[in-house]
Structure formats: C-alpha cells, structure tokens
Design a protein around this motif. Structure first.
Motif, PDB file in Angstrom:
ATOM      1  N   GLU A 221       0.827   6.281  -6.322  1.00 39.43           N
ATOM      2  CA  GLU A 221      -0.141   7.343  -6.590  1.00 39.43           C
ATOM      3  C   GLU A 221       0.514   8.704  -6.357  1.00 39.43           C
ATOM      4  O   GLU A 221       0.366   9.636  -7.141  1.00 39.43           O
TER       5      GLU A 221
ATOM      6  N   GLN B 297      -0.453   3.665  -2.807  1.00 41.30           N
ATOM      7  CA  GLN B 297      -0.672   5.042  -2.372  1.00 41.30           C
ATOM      8  C   GLN B 297       0.620   5.858  -2.416  1.00 41.30           C
ATOM      9  O   GLN B 297       0.874   6.553  -3.390  1.00 41.30           O
TER      10      GLN B 297
ATOM     11  N   GLU C 170       0.845  -1.198   0.000  1.00 41.71           N
ATOM     12  CA  GLU C 170       0.000   0.000   0.000  1.00 41.71           C
ATOM     13  C   GLU C 170       0.880   1.248   0.000  1.00 41.71           C
ATOM     14  O   GLU C 170       0.663   2.171  -0.766  1.00 41.71           O
ATOM     15  N   ASN C 171       1.884   1.279   0.887  1.00 45.17           N
ATOM     16  CA  ASN C 171       2.845   2.378   0.960  1.00 45.17           C
ATOM     17  C   ASN C 171       4.250   1.789   1.040  1.00 45.17           C
ATOM     18  O   ASN C 171       4.475   0.800   1.739  1.00 45.17           O
TER      19      ASN C 171
END
Length: 333
Positions: A282, A257, A232-233
């Motif tokens: 992102e 992300q 995710e990160n």
C-alpha cells in the motif's frame, strides 16, 4: 606467467578470492589447504560466520557433523543415531541444540517436508525447526535441497546461531499461530547468516513474509533470493534490528500495508549490490522504514530499485522519521 597462492578457510573464501585473483591477472593458482589461526581467539570465518574454532579447509566440516538423507519428519533418530545418515532433519536439529559445540547438518538433495503439527512451541519437537544452539546447515544447492513447512508453521525459528547455505525455504505459514506470527518462512531472534539461499512462497500474518528479524536478531543475507512471499508489512523481509543484504534479489513480494520488499522499524539496515524489484505494498512498494522503535538509518549502495508498486504512495523507497542514504542506486518506475 603469474602464479597466485591462495589459502582459504571457508567455501566462499576459496571461491570469492579465486575470482579476485583471476580478475587481477593471475595465470594459475597454487592452493594451500592447511590453515593455522594467527589469532587464537578467532571465532568467525571469512564469511563472518560464528565458529568455535577456525576451519582448516574449504570442504572440511566441524567434528560434530551429521549427514541427513531421510526427507520425512520425525523427532527420533534411527536406532544407530544421527551418524548413519538416516536421521531426519528435525532429529538432527534436536541433536544440534543439545551439542556443546557448533553442530553441522549436511542435507543431501531432496525436499524435507515438515509435517508434525503444533506451532507456538519453542523446543523444536513440532511445527517449525527451533534453532537453540550453534548450527550450520548445508544443502547441496538451493534448487536441489528444499525445506518445505507444508503450511503447518514457519520453517525455521532461529534463537541461537544459524549459518545456512545452499537451501530453499518454502511453504511457511503463520496465519494460524496464536503466538508470534512474524516470519512466514524464517523468524530470527539470534544470529542468522544466509548464503546462496532461496526463501520463497511463504506467508505471514504479521511482519516478514519471507524473513522477520526480531528485536534481538542480527541478520546477514548474501547472494540469495527472497521472492513471492506475503505479509502485512515487509512482504520479503522485515527487520527490527541489524540487517545487512549483499548481492541479494528481493523480488515479487507483497505487503498489505508497508514495505513490499523490505520493511524496517528503527533498525540499522545496509543493502549493497542488491536488486529490489516487482514488489508491491500500500505504501513503500520497494523499501519502507519507520521510527516505530527508533530512528532508522537505511543505507543502499550499488543497487537497483525497479518496477515496485504502491497502491497508495511511494512505489520505490521511503522512510518516515529516519534517514535513507542512496549511493550509486538506479531507480526505475
């Protein structure tokens, strides 16, 4: 002719200083293989690896050393114990955790497949390899010695002290973990030193697809490759505490992300002589820092940040609520 004299106390010390002497113009080297500590309280070698006693030679192992050749998974050593070479990696780690001194595990070439299911336990009997003591893990070469978590959990959870060299860590997956899901390949909550290590093709359901450095973790990565991990990160590496990368490549990692290559939350981070390229997120395709825990300081020197991509904003490197210092850094779109 100029003859230089070298007295090394670690494998990298011999190699690195030999190169420097050669570059300085030495025609030959005199090698001294005996070492007497000038400081009786010295507890770290030339690589800054924690040592209970100094090394006295480049190829000497600590007295507590086992050689592992069995690539299957298992918690019990063979009938004659871990000293005969037929011990599994997991059994060797369990023995090392119980040792009263630093314990060295030497892995012969091969793929060591973790197959005992059961994540979310921290004793090392199932799922990932839980490092609770002071362990040195030595492979033959990263391309020849692999630890494959086979998707049952992450590969390594370092809670004590771990110095690992010349191995590949792959196949980690923490998506199904009900506990801490940070660190797809490696989760560090102690002291972790990686040298000549490849961390590739791991998956985290939270932070740190390749490696997650926790609140109490100190992580040093030297001359390694972190590639093709996802989270995710922090697709490659995430850090909540002290992080130092030197001569390391962070390549082709993906974060859904923040921080495709590196994600820092309030930690002191130093990246030197390293390459961060072809990562995606992102926001902050290469490097992203945030003051989620504290105001981060990210220092990047003599590095290349190239061809990273952000689907929202900031493809190369960014920090929110902290500072980023760049010195002799080349940035390509």
């Amino acid at each position: 002719p100029i003859i230089a004299s070298l007295n090394g106390i670690s494998d990298s010390g011999w190699i690195d200083y030999s190169k420097e002497l050669m570059q300085a113009g030495a025609d030959a080297l005199e090698l001294n293989v005996y070492y007497v500590a000038g400081d009786p309280d010295q507890t770290r070698d030339q690589r800054n690896t924690p040592r209970p006693v100094p090394d006295i030679g480049a190829v000497e192992f600590a007295p507590a050393t086992v050689f592992v050749r069995a690539t299957s998974d298992g918690t019990d050593p063979s009938a004659t114990g871990c000293t005969d070479g037929d011990c599994t990696l997991r059994a060797a780690v369990l023995e090392g955790n119980a040792a009263s001194e630093e314990f060295t595990i030497v892995l012969e070439p091969g793929t060591y497949l973790l197959s005992i299911e059961g994540a979310d336990e921290d004793d090392g009997v199932s799922g990932d390899l839980d490092i609770l003591g002071a362990i040195r893990l030595v492979g033959a070469q990263a391309g020849q010695t692999k630890i494959d978590a086979s998707g049952i959990d992450r590969a390594i959870h370092a809670q004590g002290s771990l110095a690992a060299s010349d191995i590949t860590v792959t196949g980690g997956n923490t998506l199904a973990a009900s506990g801490i899901s940070d660190g797809g390949g490696i989760l560090n909550e102690g002291e972790l030193w990686l040298e000549d290590v490849v961390v590739t093709a791991n998956l985290s359901g939270a932070d740190g697809g390749g490696i997650a450095n926790g609140l109490d973790g100190t992580l040093q990565i030297h001359r390694s490759v972190i590639s093709e991990n996802r989270a995710e990160n922090g697709g490659g590496v995430s850090s909540q505490h002290e992080l130092e990368l030197t001569e390391t490549a962070i390549l082709n990692n993906v974060a859904n992300q923040f921080g495709g290559g590196v994600f820092v939350t309030g930690a002191s981070t130093r990246l030197d002589r390293s390459t961060i390229a072809y990562n995606q997120a992102e926001t902050g395709g290469g490097v992203y820092g945030t003051n989620e825990l504290a105001s981060p300081l990210i220092e990047i020197t003599n590095a290349t940040i190239s061809s990273n991509r952000a689907t929202n904003r900031v493809g190369a490197a960014a920090v929110s609520g902290g500072r980023m210092q760049l010195d002799s850094v080349t940035v390509y779109a």
